[in-house]
Design a protein around this motif. Structure first.
Motif, short mmCIF file in Angstrom:
data_model
loop_
_atom_site.label_atom_id
_atom_site.label_comp_id
_atom_site.label_asym_id
_atom_site.label_seq_id
_atom_site.Cartn_x
_atom_site.Cartn_y
_atom_site.Cartn_z
N ARG A 151 20.51 41.68 -24.75
CA ARG A 151 20.40 41.11 -23.12
C ARG A 151 18.80 41.88 -22.98
NH1 ARG A 151 24.41 43.17 -18.65
NH2 ARG A 151 22.42 42.37 -17.47
N LEU A 152 18.52 42.84 -23.79
CA LEU A 152 17.39 43.60 -23.27
C LEU A 152 16.28 42.62 -23.63
CD1 LEU A 152 17.52 47.33 -25.08
CD2 LEU A 152 17.17 46.46 -22.75
N ARG A 153 16.27 41.55 -25.02
CA ARG A 153 15.79 40.77 -25.12
C ARG A 153 15.45 39.82 -23.95
NH1 ARG A 153 17.80 41.28 -30.39
NH2 ARG A 153 16.38 42.34 -31.98
N GLU A 154 16.28 39.56 -23.39
CA GLU A 154 15.98 38.54 -22.45
C GLU A 154 15.27 39.11 -21.35
OE1 GLU A 154 20.14 38.10 -20.92
OE2 GLU A 154 20.43 36.66 -22.39
N LEU A 155 15.64 40.14 -21.37
CA LEU A 155 14.49 41.18 -20.31
C LEU A 155 13.39 41.93 -20.81
CD1 LEU A 155 16.80 44.20 -18.62
CD2 LEU A 155 16.40 42.25 -17.96
N GLY A 156 12.84 40.47 -21.87
CA GLY A 156 11.47 40.83 -22.45
C GLY A 156 11.13 41.96 -22.96
N PHE A 157 12.27 42.43 -23.27
CA PHE A 157 12.14 43.97 -24.41
C PHE A 157 11.53 43.11 -25.96
CE2 PHE A 157 13.19 46.21 -21.28
CZ PHE A 157 13.30 47.52 -21.10
N ARG A 158 11.34 44.03 -27.11
CA ARG A 158 10.64 43.88 -28.43
C ARG A 158 12.44 45.08 -29.14
NH1 ARG A 158 5.00 43.04 -29.39
NH2 ARG A 158 4.64 43.83 -27.15
N LEU A 159 12.91 44.44 -29.78
CA LEU A 159 12.94 45.30 -30.21
C LEU A 159 13.44 45.76 -31.76
CD1 LEU A 159 15.33 44.00 -28.35
CD2 LEU A 159 16.97 45.85 -28.65
N THR A 160 13.72 46.40 -32.62
CA THR A 160 13.89 46.29 -33.67
C THR A 160 15.13 45.70 -34.04
OG1 THR A 160 14.52 48.68 -33.85
CG2 THR A 160 12.35 48.37 -34.65
N ASP A 161 15.88 45.27 -35.74
CA ASP A 161 17.06 45.24 -35.61
C ASP A 161 18.19 45.99 -36.83
OD1 ASP A 161 19.04 42.67 -36.72
OD2 ASP A 161 17.78 42.25 -38.73
N SER A 162 18.20 46.59 -35.50
CA SER A 162 19.15 47.75 -35.13
C SER A 162 20.48 47.77 -36.61
CB SER A 162 18.81 48.74 -34.57
OG SER A 162 20.01 49.71 -34.46
N LYS A 163 20.84 48.46 -37.49
CA LYS A 163 21.67 48.18 -37.71
C LYS A 163 22.61 49.83 -38.01
CE LYS A 163 21.14 44.50 -40.20
NZ LYS A 163 21.40 43.51 -38.69
N ALA A 164 21.86 49.89 -37.06
CA ALA A 164 22.49 52.00 -36.54
C ALA A 164 22.97 52.36 -35.33
CB ALA A 164 21.73 52.77 -36.50
N ASN A 165 23.52 52.88 -34.73
CA ASN A 165 24.70 53.06 -32.91
C ASN A 165 23.48 52.92 -32.28
OD1 ASN A 165 23.60 55.59 -34.15
ND2 ASN A 165 26.00 56.76 -33.37
N PHE A 166 21.99 52.84 -32.84
CA PHE A 166 21.21 53.07 -31.64
C PHE A 166 20.06 52.23 -31.30
CE2 PHE A 166 19.78 55.43 -35.11
CZ PHE A 166 18.93 55.01 -35.51
N LEU A 167 19.70 51.59 -30.26
CA LEU A 167 18.25 50.34 -30.19
C LEU A 167 17.18 51.38 -30.24
CD1 LEU A 167 20.65 47.78 -28.17
CD2 LEU A 167 19.90 48.06 -30.37
N PHE A 168 16.15 50.47 -31.37
CA PHE A 168 15.12 50.80 -30.66
C PHE A 168 13.90 49.62 -29.54
CE2 PHE A 168 10.87 52.61 -32.64
CZ PHE A 168 10.50 53.69 -32.60
N ALA A 169 13.34 50.33 -28.73
CA ALA A 169 12.86 48.89 -27.96
C ALA A 169 11.44 49.00 -26.83
CB ALA A 169 14.11 48.54 -26.61
N ARG A 170 11.12 48.28 -26.78
CA ARG A 170 9.61 48.73 -26.13
C ARG A 170 9.35 47.21 -25.11
NH1 ARG A 170 4.10 47.87 -28.56
NH2 ARG A 170 3.58 47.51 -26.50
N SER A 171 8.42 48.03 -24.09
CA SER A 171 8.87 46.60 -23.26
C SER A 171 7.42 46.76 -22.46
CB SER A 171 9.87 46.39 -22.09
OG SER A 171 8.72 45.43 -20.69
N ASP A 172 6.73 45.48 -22.77
CA ASP A 172 5.25 45.42 -21.74
C ASP A 172 4.97 45.33 -20.44
OD1 ASP A 172 4.63 44.09 -24.73
OD2 ASP A 172 5.01 42.14 -24.46
#
Ligand SMILES: *Cc1c(COP(=O)(O)O)cnc(C)c1O
Length: 356
Positions: free
Chosen positions: A276-297
């Motif tokens: 859903r964050l990608r749909e909002l235009g975020f860029r994320l790392t491919d996290s294998k943990a219990n957190f996401l690491f995300a940025r937006s332009d």
């Protein structure tokens, strides 16, 4: 600062833990805790043990060691229970830091703090552009190597062959693999502890086992390494793991099905939120943990952190220039993630309305 502080510590910067709000009702997605409480049998174990707190805890942690060794298929002499894995990282820097340490330039904030505290020369190895670790950078450094796998705060995991290559490529030094997040989808190096005498794996029950507040971690490795760490432990705090935590840890190993299921749900919620964050235009790392690491332009990292905070949602933002465009978002329940996503959506549309 008092005038009594030793000179070496006068310019020392300590670790800054994520905020633990006391009175506010916040959705707390900032310190990678589990959204699920401990299993009922685990709480019950602590209650029983509380009545025995006039007696010291077992400094050898015999019962918990035994249990951990069975579950992880190693020998009890290969396991050291500790007061959170931060404690054993501290012991490892004290015991094995000697000629220097190497760790990724973007990783767990405790590593540079421990290097500073113990005056261990530290080599911060740059990541690739995409934040991934090139395992070849860690071959032949003649230093103690510390790698979080998955790494924090990127969530990126190294395959086991690459971890093994680092361990095999540094036979004269200890390689510490910090597996704080391994239960959420990475490959564990535990089986390699029987094969390599220089491998130390650290684990914590803070994230996958809902015991952040109980403080329980483990080091797993060759019996000689474990004895070295125990020497440091008995020189600092022989009873570092309290009675209730020892009992909770044992009970938690028995409730493994509950935690496996929780980890599965968290991994599903992670992948859902990432989509859903990608749909909002975020860029994320491919996290294998219990957190996401995300940025937006569409919004800066700090601006998004602040806007979320104002609306009752706490995430983690790091000031370091390499990562200041990002936020680290702990994965909680589906309801928490939906609230987070709705809030992000409304922040972005308000922001764009203001710009028009
Ligand atoms: C949370 C965390 C730890 C520390 O865990 P505790 O057992 O709570 O001390 C260690 N390493 C990494 C990478 C972490 O994120």
């Amino acid at each position: 600062m008092s005038r009594f502080l030793r000179a070496r510590l006068q310019n020392f910067t300590s670790y800054t833990p994520g905020e633990q709000p006391r009175n506010e009702q916040l959705i707390k997605l900032n310190t990678n805790e589990s959204p699920f409480p401990p299993a009922p049998a685990v709480v019950e174990a602590a209650r029983r043990e509380a009545a025995l707190c006039h007696l010291y805890s077992d400094p050898s942690c015999t019962a918990l060691r035994q249990r951990a060794a069975e579950v992880w298929d190693v020998e009890p002499e290969m396991v050291l229970p500790v007061n959170g894995s931060d404690e054993v990282l501290n012991f490892a820097f004290m015991a094995f830091g000697g000629e220097g340490v190497a760790y990724p330039a973007v990783s767990y904030g405790f590593y540079p703090v421990l290097a500073g505290l113990h005056n261990v020369p530290a080599l911060e190895v740059p990541l690739r552009e995409d934040f991934s670790i090139d395992f070849r950078d860690y071959l032949g450094l003649y230093r103690t190597v510390v790698l979080a796998n998955p790494n924090a705060p990127t969530g990126l995991a190294l395959p086991l062959e690459e971890v093994e290559a680092v361990v095999a490529g540094n036979p004269g030094n200890v390689v510490v693999i910090d597996e704080a997040y391994v239960d959420f989808g990475a490959e564990s190096a535990l089986p390699l502890t029987k094969k390599y005498e220089n491998l130390l794996v650290t684990r914590t029950f803070s994230k996958s086992h809902s015991l952040a507040g109980a403080r329980l971690g483990f080091a797993i490795g060759n019996p000689a390494l474990i004895r070295d760490l125990e020497t440091v432990k008995f020189a600092t705090n022989p009873y570092s793991v309290n009675r209730m935590t020892l009992a909770m840890g044992e009970a938690a190993f028995r409730e493994n099905g509950y935690y496996l299921q929780n980890c599965r749900v968290i991994a599903e919620n992670r992948d859902y939120t990432a989509g859903r964050l990608r749909e909002l235009g975020f860029r994320l790392t491919d996290s294998k943990a219990n957190f996401l690491f995300a940025r937006s332009d569409r919004i800066g990292g700090l601006a998004l952190y602040r806007a979320l905070r104002e609306r009752g949602i706490l995430v983690r933002h790091f000031d370091a220039p390499a990562v200041s465009d990002f936020n680290r978002v702990t994965v909680g329940t589906r309801a928490q993630m939906d609230a987070f996503l709705d809030t992000v959506t409304s922040i972005l549309s308000q922001q764009e309305a203001n710009h028009d």
